[in-house]
Scaffold this motif. Structure first.
Motif, mmCIF file in Angstrom:
data_model
loop_
_atom_site.group_PDB
_atom_site.id
_atom_site.type_symbol
_atom_site.label_atom_id
_atom_site.label_comp_id
_atom_site.label_asym_id
_atom_site.label_seq_id
_atom_site.Cartn_x
_atom_site.Cartn_y
_atom_site.Cartn_z
ATOM 1 N N GLU A 6 46.862 -17.068 19.836
ATOM 2 C CA GLU A 6 47.402 -16.944 21.055
ATOM 3 C C GLU A 6 48.243 -18.024 21.611
ATOM 4 O O GLU A 6 49.270 -18.275 22.026
ATOM 5 C CB GLU A 6 46.661 -16.369 21.951
ATOM 6 C CG GLU A 6 47.246 -16.010 23.506
ATOM 7 C CD GLU A 6 46.239 -15.545 24.610
ATOM 8 O OE1 GLU A 6 46.747 -15.345 25.700
ATOM 9 O OE2 GLU A 6 44.994 -15.174 24.192
ATOM 10 N N VAL A 7 47.509 -19.482 21.052
ATOM 11 C CA VAL A 7 48.012 -20.602 21.390
ATOM 12 C C VAL A 7 49.229 -20.762 20.739
ATOM 13 O O VAL A 7 50.316 -21.274 20.949
ATOM 14 C CB VAL A 7 47.012 -21.771 21.218
ATOM 15 C CG1 VAL A 7 47.419 -22.999 21.026
ATOM 16 C CG2 VAL A 7 45.716 -21.614 22.255
ATOM 17 N N THR A 8 49.266 -20.549 19.303
ATOM 18 C CA THR A 8 50.176 -20.796 18.276
ATOM 19 C C THR A 8 51.561 -19.896 18.775
ATOM 20 O O THR A 8 52.474 -20.278 19.070
ATOM 21 C CB THR A 8 49.862 -20.226 17.116
ATOM 22 O OG1 THR A 8 48.629 -21.042 16.512
ATOM 23 C CG2 THR A 8 51.103 -20.264 16.278
ATOM 24 N N GLN A 9 51.030 -18.607 19.400
ATOM 25 C CA GLN A 9 52.294 -17.689 19.770
ATOM 26 C C GLN A 9 52.880 -18.462 21.084
ATOM 27 O O GLN A 9 54.125 -18.317 21.238
ATOM 28 C CB GLN A 9 51.683 -16.442 20.277
ATOM 29 C CG GLN A 9 51.303 -15.389 19.084
ATOM 30 C CD GLN A 9 50.869 -14.279 19.430
ATOM 31 O OE1 GLN A 9 50.287 -13.866 20.729
ATOM 32 N NE2 GLN A 9 50.389 -13.545 18.465
ATOM 33 N N LEU A 10 52.011 -18.849 22.123
ATOM 34 C CA LEU A 10 52.684 -19.553 23.142
ATOM 35 C C LEU A 10 53.462 -20.869 22.920
ATOM 36 O O LEU A 10 54.466 -20.995 23.610
ATOM 37 C CB LEU A 10 51.458 -19.852 24.076
ATOM 38 C CG LEU A 10 50.861 -18.823 24.901
ATOM 39 C CD1 LEU A 10 49.554 -19.306 25.567
ATOM 40 C CD2 LEU A 10 51.636 -17.895 25.693
ATOM 41 N N LEU A 11 52.901 -21.546 21.808
ATOM 42 C CA LEU A 11 53.773 -22.601 21.350
ATOM 43 C C LEU A 11 55.103 -22.293 20.951
ATOM 44 O O LEU A 11 55.892 -23.047 21.063
ATOM 45 C CB LEU A 11 52.880 -23.456 20.332
ATOM 46 C CG LEU A 11 51.834 -24.160 21.106
ATOM 47 C CD1 LEU A 11 50.814 -24.908 20.052
ATOM 48 C CD2 LEU A 11 51.993 -25.265 22.121
ATOM 49 N N CYS A 12 55.033 -21.180 19.987
ATOM 50 C CA CYS A 12 56.449 -20.579 19.728
ATOM 51 C C CYS A 12 57.207 -20.309 20.730
ATOM 52 O O CYS A 12 58.421 -20.524 20.691
ATOM 53 C CB CYS A 12 56.198 -19.615 18.637
ATOM 54 S SG CYS A 12 55.554 -19.847 17.365
ATOM 55 N N GLN A 13 56.696 -19.811 21.872
ATOM 56 C CA GLN A 13 57.359 -19.345 23.113
ATOM 57 C C GLN A 13 58.084 -20.615 23.813
ATOM 58 O O GLN A 13 59.251 -20.598 24.276
ATOM 59 C CB GLN A 13 56.662 -18.388 24.062
ATOM 60 C CG GLN A 13 56.522 -17.182 23.660
ATOM 61 C CD GLN A 13 55.508 -16.445 24.563
ATOM 62 O OE1 GLN A 13 55.258 -16.751 25.561
ATOM 63 N NE2 GLN A 13 54.906 -15.271 23.958
ATOM 64 N N LEU A 14 57.459 -21.566 23.481
ATOM 65 C CA LEU A 14 57.936 -22.994 24.193
ATOM 66 C C LEU A 14 58.946 -23.620 23.379
ATOM 67 O O LEU A 14 59.962 -24.015 24.065
ATOM 68 C CB LEU A 14 56.860 -24.189 24.119
ATOM 69 C CG LEU A 14 55.541 -24.193 25.536
ATOM 70 C CD1 LEU A 14 54.610 -25.026 24.972
ATOM 71 C CD2 LEU A 14 56.452 -24.355 26.621
ATOM 72 N N LYS A 15 59.037 -23.307 21.994
ATOM 73 C CA LYS A 15 59.999 -23.793 21.537
ATOM 74 C C LYS A 15 61.462 -22.886 21.699
ATOM 75 O O LYS A 15 62.628 -23.522 21.574
ATOM 76 C CB LYS A 15 59.872 -23.538 19.937
ATOM 77 C CG LYS A 15 58.938 -24.533 19.020
ATOM 78 C CD LYS A 15 59.008 -24.351 17.623
ATOM 79 C CE LYS A 15 58.025 -25.023 16.994
ATOM 80 N NZ LYS A 15 57.869 -24.694 15.502
ATOM 81 N N ASP A 16 61.041 -21.568 22.149
ATOM 82 C CA ASP A 16 62.363 -20.752 22.521
ATOM 83 C C ASP A 16 62.748 -21.278 24.101
ATOM 84 O O ASP A 16 63.609 -20.673 24.518
ATOM 85 C CB ASP A 16 61.914 -19.482 22.706
ATOM 86 C CG ASP A 16 61.792 -18.848 21.052
ATOM 87 O OD1 ASP A 16 62.080 -19.605 20.116
ATOM 88 O OD2 ASP A 16 61.063 -17.906 20.918
#
Length: 192
Positions: A6-16
């Motif tokens: 979930e942390v990794t997914q949220l970090l990917c959303q930050l990139k967006d």
């Protein structure tokens, strides 16, 4: 394990560019940030006025205040958090010894030995920071390995993942960096 993905997914959303993600990320990563803060703070003098909780909050605020930091994954996020904590503690040490605040001169109303020990710890931190800055100019990756392994107490595997290199490379870099820092700091103390 679910929170890690979930942390990794949220970090990917930050990139967006989805900045509201920070509010969801903080509760998931808070305990790991506290562990990082603990590892940083245990090297400080016992009467340090900055608490672990304050260090976590300062580092997190510093990270979200950056215009665009691209976090690759959880390990990379923690590596950057560790660096922010180190910078906060270095800034704190510099302010504490600043000449405009009297520098290292203290009133003799307190036990001299207590101040001497505290000033030595502060000076050691500043010396390590200066040495790491010199190392970074020579070899940026070696400096990052030291930050992650020593200050962030990250494992070889976590460091390798964050830097996107092999574990054997991290082991070699860690040995080189420790040797270089030993020589650098030893020479500094022999001069004094």
């Amino acid at each position: 394990m679910e929170s890690r993905s979930e942390v990794t997914q949220l970090l990917c959303q930050l990139k967006d560019g989805q900045d509201e993600v920070y509010e969801k990320l903080y509760p998931l990563i808070y305990e790991e940030l506290r562990k990082l803060a603990y590892s940083h703070m245990r090297r400080q003098s016992p009467d340090h006025t900055l608490s672990k909780t304050e260090l976590v909050h300062e580092a997190y605020l510093k990270m979200i205040d950056q215009s665009k930091i691209n976090f690759n994954d959880r390990g990379h996020f923690l590596a950057i958090a560790s660096r922010c904590m180190r910078q906060i503690l270095i800034d704190y040490a510099r302010k504490k010894t600043a000449k405009k605040r009297g520098g290292q001169k203290k009133d003799l109303t307190y036990i001299d030995e207590l101040f001497k020990a505290q000033n030595q710890k502060t000076q050691e931190l500043l010396d390590i920071d200066a040495a790491l800055n010199r190392l970074e100019k020579l070899n940026s990756r070696l400096s990052k390995v030291v930050e992650m392994r020593f200050f962030g107490e990250m494992t070889i595997q976590e460091t390798a993942n964050a830097l996107e290199v092999s574990e054997s490379t991290v082991k070699r870099d860690w040995m080189k960096a420790r040797g270089w820092l030993y020589k650098e700091l030893k020479a500094r103390f022999e001069v004094e």
